[in-house]
Design a protein around this motif. Structure first.
Motif, PDB file in Angstrom:
ATOM      1  N   ILE A  29     -42.862  -7.344 -31.332  1.00  0.00           N
ATOM      2  CA  ILE A  29     -43.456  -7.421 -29.987  1.00  0.00           C
ATOM      3  C   ILE A  29     -43.648  -5.999 -29.459  1.00  0.00           C
ATOM      4  O   ILE A  29     -42.682  -5.242 -29.314  1.00  0.00           O
ATOM      5  CB  ILE A  29     -42.538  -8.217 -29.041  1.00  0.00           C
ATOM      6  N   PRO A  30     -44.895  -5.589 -29.179  1.00  0.00           N
ATOM      7  CA  PRO A  30     -45.154  -4.200 -28.767  1.00  0.00           C
ATOM      8  C   PRO A  30     -44.326  -3.740 -27.568  1.00  0.00           C
ATOM      9  O   PRO A  30     -43.874  -2.596 -27.531  1.00  0.00           O
ATOM     10  CB  PRO A  30     -46.652  -4.211 -28.440  1.00  0.00           C
ATOM     11  N   SER A  31     -44.121  -4.619 -26.592  1.00  0.00           N
ATOM     12  CA  SER A  31     -43.402  -4.204 -25.375  1.00  0.00           C
ATOM     13  C   SER A  31     -41.956  -3.809 -25.666  1.00  0.00           C
ATOM     14  O   SER A  31     -41.362  -3.013 -24.929  1.00  0.00           O
ATOM     15  CB  SER A  31     -43.441  -5.314 -24.329  1.00  0.00           C
ATOM     16  N   LEU A  32     -41.369  -4.342 -26.749  1.00  0.00           N
ATOM     17  CA  LEU A  32     -39.984  -3.998 -27.076  1.00  0.00           C
ATOM     18  C   LEU A  32     -39.869  -2.595 -27.660  1.00  0.00           C
ATOM     19  O   LEU A  32     -38.769  -2.045 -27.742  1.00  0.00           O
ATOM     20  CB  LEU A  32     -39.391  -5.024 -28.049  1.00  0.00           C
ATOM     21  N   SER A  33     -40.998  -2.010 -28.081  1.00  0.00           N
ATOM     22  CA  SER A  33     -40.945  -0.647 -28.619  1.00  0.00           C
ATOM     23  C   SER A  33     -40.506   0.356 -27.559  1.00  0.00           C
ATOM     24  O   SER A  33     -39.953   1.409 -27.880  1.00  0.00           O
ATOM     25  CB  SER A  33     -42.313  -0.246 -29.173  1.00  0.00           C
ATOM     26  N   THR A  34     -40.754   0.026 -26.292  1.00  0.00           N
ATOM     27  CA  THR A  34     -40.376   0.940 -25.201  1.00  0.00           C
ATOM     28  C   THR A  34     -38.878   1.208 -25.210  1.00  0.00           C
ATOM     29  O   THR A  34     -38.440   2.359 -25.129  1.00  0.00           O
ATOM     30  CB  THR A  34     -40.794   0.338 -23.848  1.00  0.00           C
ATOM     31  N   GLY A  35     -38.085   0.138 -25.322  1.00  0.00           N
ATOM     32  CA  GLY A  35     -36.635   0.307 -25.370  1.00  0.00           C
ATOM     33  C   GLY A  35     -36.190   1.017 -26.623  1.00  0.00           C
ATOM     34  O   GLY A  35     -35.258   1.845 -26.598  1.00  0.00           O
ATOM     35  N   SER A  36     -36.836   0.742 -27.760  1.00  0.00           N
ATOM     36  CA  SER A  36     -36.443   1.367 -29.024  1.00  0.00           C
ATOM     37  C   SER A  36     -36.725   2.862 -29.022  1.00  0.00           C
ATOM     38  O   SER A  36     -35.897   3.664 -29.460  1.00  0.00           O
ATOM     39  CB  SER A  36     -37.179   0.703 -30.190  1.00  0.00           C
ATOM     40  N   LEU A  37     -37.888   3.263 -28.542  1.00  0.00           N
ATOM     41  CA  LEU A  37     -38.253   4.680 -28.548  1.00  0.00           C
ATOM     42  C   LEU A  37     -37.460   5.485 -27.530  1.00  0.00           C
ATOM     43  O   LEU A  37     -37.350   6.708 -27.653  1.00  0.00           O
ATOM     44  CB  LEU A  37     -39.751   4.841 -28.279  1.00  0.00           C
ATOM     45  N   ARG A  38     -36.902   4.820 -26.541  1.00  0.00           N
ATOM     46  CA  ARG A  38     -36.089   5.513 -25.543  1.00  0.00           C
ATOM     47  C   ARG A  38     -34.585   5.299 -25.769  1.00  0.00           C
ATOM     48  O   ARG A  38     -33.772   5.702 -24.943  1.00  0.00           O
ATOM     49  CB  ARG A  38     -36.449   5.024 -24.130  1.00  0.00           C
ATOM     50  N   SER A  39     -34.235   4.685 -26.870  1.00  0.00           N
ATOM     51  CA  SER A  39     -32.836   4.336 -27.121  1.00  0.00           C
ATOM     52  C   SER A  39     -31.965   5.580 -27.308  1.00  0.00           C
ATOM     53  O   SER A  39     -32.378   6.552 -27.941  1.00  0.00           O
ATOM     54  CB  SER A  39     -32.737   3.458 -28.374  1.00  0.00           C
ATOM     55  N   ASP A  66     -30.575   6.170 -34.652  1.00  0.00           N
ATOM     56  CA  ASP A  66     -31.042   5.322 -35.756  1.00  0.00           C
ATOM     57  C   ASP A  66     -32.106   4.331 -35.284  1.00  0.00           C
ATOM     58  O   ASP A  66     -33.056   4.030 -36.016  1.00  0.00           O
ATOM     59  CB  ASP A  66     -29.866   4.559 -36.379  1.00  0.00           C
ATOM     60  N   THR A  67     -31.942   3.805 -34.062  1.00  0.00           N
ATOM     61  CA  THR A  67     -32.940   2.880 -33.519  1.00  0.00           C
ATOM     62  C   THR A  67     -34.276   3.580 -33.341  1.00  0.00           C
ATOM     63  O   THR A  67     -35.335   3.028 -33.672  1.00  0.00           O
ATOM     64  CB  THR A  67     -32.455   2.309 -32.173  1.00  0.00           C
ATOM     65  N   VAL A  68     -34.256   4.810 -32.822  1.00  0.00           N
ATOM     66  CA  VAL A  68     -35.490   5.585 -32.657  1.00  0.00           C
ATOM     67  C   VAL A  68     -36.143   5.831 -34.012  1.00  0.00           C
ATOM     68  O   VAL A  68     -37.365   5.690 -34.170  1.00  0.00           O
ATOM     69  CB  VAL A  68     -35.195   6.924 -31.944  1.00  0.00           C
ATOM     70  N   GLN A  79     -29.440  11.547 -22.722  1.00  0.00           N
ATOM     71  CA  GLN A  79     -29.137  10.391 -23.572  1.00  0.00           C
ATOM     72  C   GLN A  79     -29.642  10.551 -24.998  1.00  0.00           C
ATOM     73  O   GLN A  79     -28.995  10.120 -25.950  1.00  0.00           O
ATOM     74  CB  GLN A  79     -29.745   9.129 -22.955  1.00  0.00           C
ATOM     75  N   GLN A  80     -30.818  11.164 -25.166  1.00  0.00           N
ATOM     76  CA  GLN A  80     -31.438  11.205 -26.486  1.00  0.00           C
ATOM     77  C   GLN A  80     -31.416  12.569 -27.157  1.00  0.00           C
ATOM     78  O   GLN A  80     -31.587  12.650 -28.374  1.00  0.00           O
ATOM     79  CB  GLN A  80     -32.901  10.744 -26.379  1.00  0.00           C
ATOM     80  N   GLY A  81     -31.243  13.621 -26.372  1.00  0.00           N
ATOM     81  CA  GLY A  81     -31.298  14.955 -26.969  1.00  0.00           C
ATOM     82  C   GLY A  81     -32.676  15.232 -27.544  1.00  0.00           C
ATOM     83  O   GLY A  81     -33.708  14.873 -26.959  1.00  0.00           O
ATOM     84  N   ARG A  82     -32.733  15.825 -28.736  1.00  0.00           N
ATOM     85  CA  ARG A  82     -34.012  16.175 -29.355  1.00  0.00           C
ATOM     86  C   ARG A  82     -34.797  14.951 -29.821  1.00  0.00           C
ATOM     87  O   ARG A  82     -35.991  15.042 -30.082  1.00  0.00           O
ATOM     88  CB  ARG A  82     -33.774  17.124 -30.531  1.00  0.00           C
ATOM     89  N   MET A  83     -34.131  13.810 -29.943  1.00  0.00           N
ATOM     90  CA  MET A  83     -34.838  12.602 -30.368  1.00  0.00           C
ATOM     91  C   MET A  83     -35.891  12.168 -29.343  1.00  0.00           C
ATOM     92  O   MET A  83     -36.829  11.441 -29.675  1.00  0.00           O
ATOM     93  CB  MET A  83     -33.856  11.458 -30.613  1.00  0.00           C
ATOM     94  N   GLN A 122     -38.096  14.047 -28.195  1.00  0.00           N
ATOM     95  CA  GLN A 122     -39.340  14.656 -28.654  1.00  0.00           C
ATOM     96  C   GLN A 122     -39.901  13.942 -29.875  1.00  0.00           C
ATOM     97  O   GLN A 122     -41.107  13.945 -30.105  1.00  0.00           O
ATOM     98  CB  GLN A 122     -39.110  16.145 -28.970  1.00  0.00           C
ATOM     99  N   VAL A 123     -39.028  13.315 -30.671  1.00  0.00           N
ATOM    100  CA  VAL A 123     -39.500  12.562 -31.838  1.00  0.00           C
ATOM    101  C   VAL A 123     -40.406  11.414 -31.394  1.00  0.00           C
ATOM    102  O   VAL A 123     -41.463  11.167 -31.987  1.00  0.00           O
ATOM    103  CB  VAL A 123     -38.301  12.034 -32.666  1.00  0.00           C
ATOM    104  N   SER A 124     -39.991  10.694 -30.342  1.00  0.00           N
ATOM    105  CA  SER A 124     -40.809   9.594 -29.827  1.00  0.00           C
ATOM    106  C   SER A 124     -42.174  10.100 -29.387  1.00  0.00           C
ATOM    107  O   SER A 124     -43.213   9.468 -29.657  1.00  0.00           O
ATOM    108  CB  SER A 124     -40.100   8.915 -28.644  1.00  0.00           C
ATOM    109  N   ARG A 125     -42.212  11.234 -28.718  1.00  0.00           N
ATOM    110  CA  ARG A 125     -43.473  11.788 -28.237  1.00  0.00           C
ATOM    111  C   ARG A 125     -44.336  12.278 -29.399  1.00  0.00           C
ATOM    112  O   ARG A 125     -45.567  12.131 -29.381  1.00  0.00           O
ATOM    113  CB  ARG A 125     -43.193  12.920 -27.246  1.00  0.00           C
ATOM    114  N   GLU A 126     -43.718  12.865 -30.399  1.00  0.00           N
ATOM    115  CA  GLU A 126     -44.470  13.314 -31.568  1.00  0.00           C
ATOM    116  C   GLU A 126     -45.098  12.128 -32.301  1.00  0.00           C
ATOM    117  O   GLU A 126     -46.243  12.189 -32.770  1.00  0.00           O
ATOM    118  CB  GLU A 126     -43.543  14.086 -32.512  1.00  0.00           C
TER     119      GLU A 126
END
Length: 670
Positions: A81-91, A95-97, A151-155, A157-161
């Motif tokens: 489900i695309p909407s659930l990606s929001t929580g995963s990318l901001r987790s 490992d979830t990211v 909460q995420q540190g450098r991760m 930026q991984v979501s944005r990349e």
């Protein structure tokens, strides 16, 4: 160079380490894969932190074949489900990211024809990714917030990349087209809280000003949304600011003002959104007659008559509640007048009380923390009250396990508005609500903890103050009947929601074992109580509480959920449907096995969800009815019952079938 770019030699070394870890995972036995997985995830994290999205994408097929997604939902991309990606990318869990990032890169490879996947087509993958980008557009246009960095540190930026890589390959046109469609889908449900939608529209407006972004066919729909907030009429087309707009109003004659009122009213009723400039106009019109005020609210003859009867009250409500920051409540006022609830004798006096209500220090603090100091907390609460009375089906539970309390507020606003205003007065002024359970008073102040473990913060103003009290009382009612045999909803729901909740009660799950029980009898009684062809064509008189077994898009059981059955009727296609209220903020959901909840296009009124009667019955597990108004259980066709039972057995009831019944269960494949 991207924020995560690194030198080629370092990236090559990390890719070699990733390839080695992937091979070890592929060679491991089923039992040993879990032990090797952590090394692969660590290697992926190091590669992604160097901006290695393209390299991971090239290895996506190998990673999946090795077992990276084994045992997770990512292993079945067709149900994601695309909407659930929001929580995963901001987790905060790295490992979830990583897993979400690799999954999306895998789908990009599928969409580009680089990887032929057995479970999802290139077209489906492309559609999914465009929706993922639409859901996470904010990450493309804004740097990590302080909370994200913590909460995420450098991760972060991984979501944005990842999103930058995806948008380079897919393009903005399809993304914004999907985002516009998603906004319209949400707006058709007319939620009270529209701040997330407004933020998305603002992001579209930012993209619209970028000459490098071609919106294509999505441009027209995007402009319509942007203008609903920032340029609704000719006098505010260039978004001049509220002070300039107010000055322009001073120079207009009645003819020009009528043109303004018509433009704002049309946009408001079309989109469900209210422009800040609309608030300036409505406050300005308090100095004019009722005609222009009615035009600005877009009232029919019903609403206009209500305005004329209660003009003094409505003017005071507008004066106290309508500000630029609370402009959205104008829509609530308009719909409140259209509903005609001011004609109910207690409602107008209760609103006069609300206008002068002295909030407790605690209530003022809670409202200020959630919404800021401007306008005054009392004005903010009044605005929220008007929105709830106008949009009773727009109440949402937020990210909180309080569906019972949200359902109660919606039901009272819909069916018993003066009681809603009474409970609000108790909560806001006295920091206490007292309800009675089987003749005994229960105080929210004296009750132990509720279902929610922390105070909710993501709610509308009324829910923010009232839900914590209702949650504690609801939990206390449950504790009062904990030693009784059977499901506690049998006794709690009628006492908690109101006298109109049926005292008859049916459940198809054995509370002690969790197994299905008397399913045929349950379904026959539901048909006899609610289906017009089996209950003497008796429409539902009062909204009724019910419980559904929510399933995901693979028809797997997710949990029990409280809803309200509103009505049962034939849809435009002459198919019998159940129309219901779902408090979980977004009613449009795929429950698997072809059961897709509708929110528009099937005769739904704003805020209603709907399903064909058979499909709704297949997800129902408890309902209330009037035991003195029995329908005709025996008239239900056996073939229709078998279809419903098949839906149950293929979804949430698959592992709840009693041993004897399993031998002849319809819908099961041997």
């Amino acid at each position: 160079m991207t924020p995560l770019s690194g030198d080629g030699a370092t990236l090559d070394r990390r890719l070699a380490s990733l390839d080695d870890a992937t091979q070890q995972l592929a060679d491991a036995s089923d039992f040993g894969k879990q032990l090797k997985l952590s090394r692969v995830l660590a290697a992926l994290r190091r590669v992604l932190l160097l901006g290695g999205c393209a390299a991971v994408r090239a290895r996506a097929a190998r990673l999946e074949a090795a077992g990276l997604f084994r045992g997770t939902d990512w292993a079945q991309p067709q149900i994601l489900i695309p909407s659930l990606s929001t929580g995963s990318l901001r987790s905060p869990n790295a490992d979830t990211v990583v897993l979400e990032t690799v999954s999306d890169l895998r789908l990009l490879a599928v969409a580009k024809g680089e990887y032929v996947h057995p479970l999802i087509s290139a077209e489906q993958a492309n559609h999914h990714l465009s929706q993922v980008l639409a859901m996470n557009l904010t990450l493309l246009f804004s740097p990590p917030s302080e909370a994200e960095r913590t909460q995420q540190g450098r991760m972060a930026q991984v979501s944005r990349e990842l999103l930058r890589h995806l948008v380079e390959e897919i393009g903005y046109e399809k993304v914004l087209e999907n985002l516009v469609d998603e906004i319209w889908r949400i707006l058709r449900q007319r939620p009270i809280q529209v701040e997330p939608v407004k933020r998305m529209i603002t992001q579209i407006a930012v993209a619209r000003t970028n000459p490098d972004i071609d919106l294509g066919a999505a441009g027209l729909g995007a402009d319509r949304l942007i203008s609903s907030l920032y340029g609704t009429t000719e006098a505010c087309r260039e978004d001049p600011g509220v002070e300039v707009y107010r000055a322009r109003l001073e120079t207009m004659d009645d003819s020009a003002l009528q043109y303004e009122t018509a433009g704002f009213a049309r946009s408001m009723h079309d989109t469900g959104l209210v422009s800040p400039y609309h608030a300036v106009l409505v406050r300005f019109l308090l100095g004019k007659g009722e005609y222009l005020l009615g035009e600005a609210l877009g009232l029919s003859s019903t609403g206009r008559e209500c305005l004329l009867c209660y003009h003094e009250l409505v003017r005071r409500l507008i004066s106290d509640a309508v500000h630029v920051e609370t402009a959205q409540c104008i829509y609530g006022i308009a719909l409140l007048l259209e509903r005609g609830i001011l004609y109910q004798p207690p409602v107008a006096p209760a609103l006069w009380r609300q206008l002068s209500l002295q909030l407790s220090a605690y209530s003022r603090e809670r409202l200020t923390q959630a919404f800021g100091p401007e306008p005054d907390p009392r004005a903010r609460l009044l605005a929220g009250t008007l929105s709830m009375l106008g949009l009773p089906l727009g109440v949402g539970q937020g990210d909180n396990p309080t569906c019972q309390s949200a359902r109660a507020l919606s039901m009272w606003a819909y069916n018993d508005p003066d009681y809603l205003l009474q409970t609000l007065a108790w909560a806001a002024r006295d920091d206490e609500i007292v309800m009675h359970f089987e003749g005994r008073p229960l105080s929210s102040r004296d009750s132990a903890a509720g279902v929610a473990t922390k105070l909710p913060v993501d709610l509308d103003p009324v829910s923010l103050l009232v839900v914590p009290h209702l949650d504690r009382i609801y939990a206390e009612m449950g504790r009062q009947v904990a030693d009784r045999e059977g499901d506690p909803h049998r006794w709690v729901n009628p006492e908690f929601h109101g006298w109109w909740s049926g005292r008859g009660f049916r459940i198809n799950v054995d509370v002690a074992t969790g197994q299905l029980t008397e399913l045929d009898e349950f379904l026959r009684h539901f048909y006899a109580s609610y289906h017009p062809f089996h209950n003497g064509n008796q429409p539902l008189i009062h909204p009724q509480p019910a419980g559904v077994a929510v399933t995901d898009s693979a028809a797997r059981f997710v949990g029990w959920h409280a809803i309200t059955i509103l009505r049962v009727a034939l849809d435009p296609q002459e198919r019998m449907r159940v129309y219901f209220y779902n408090p979980n903020n977004d009613s449009g959901q795929d429950w698997g096995d072809g059961v897709v909840v509708g929110t528009a296009g099937h005769g739904e009124r704003f805020g209603e969800a709907s399903l064909p009667f058979e499909q709704f019955a297949s997800r129902l597990y408890i309902f209330h009815f009037d035991p003195l108004e029995a329908g005709e259980p025996a008239s239900v066709d056996r073939a229709e019952l078998d279809r419903v039972v098949g839906y149950v057995h293929r979804s949430w009831g698959a592992d709840r079938i009693p041993a004897r019944a399993a031998e002849h269960a319809p819908g099961l494949i041997e």
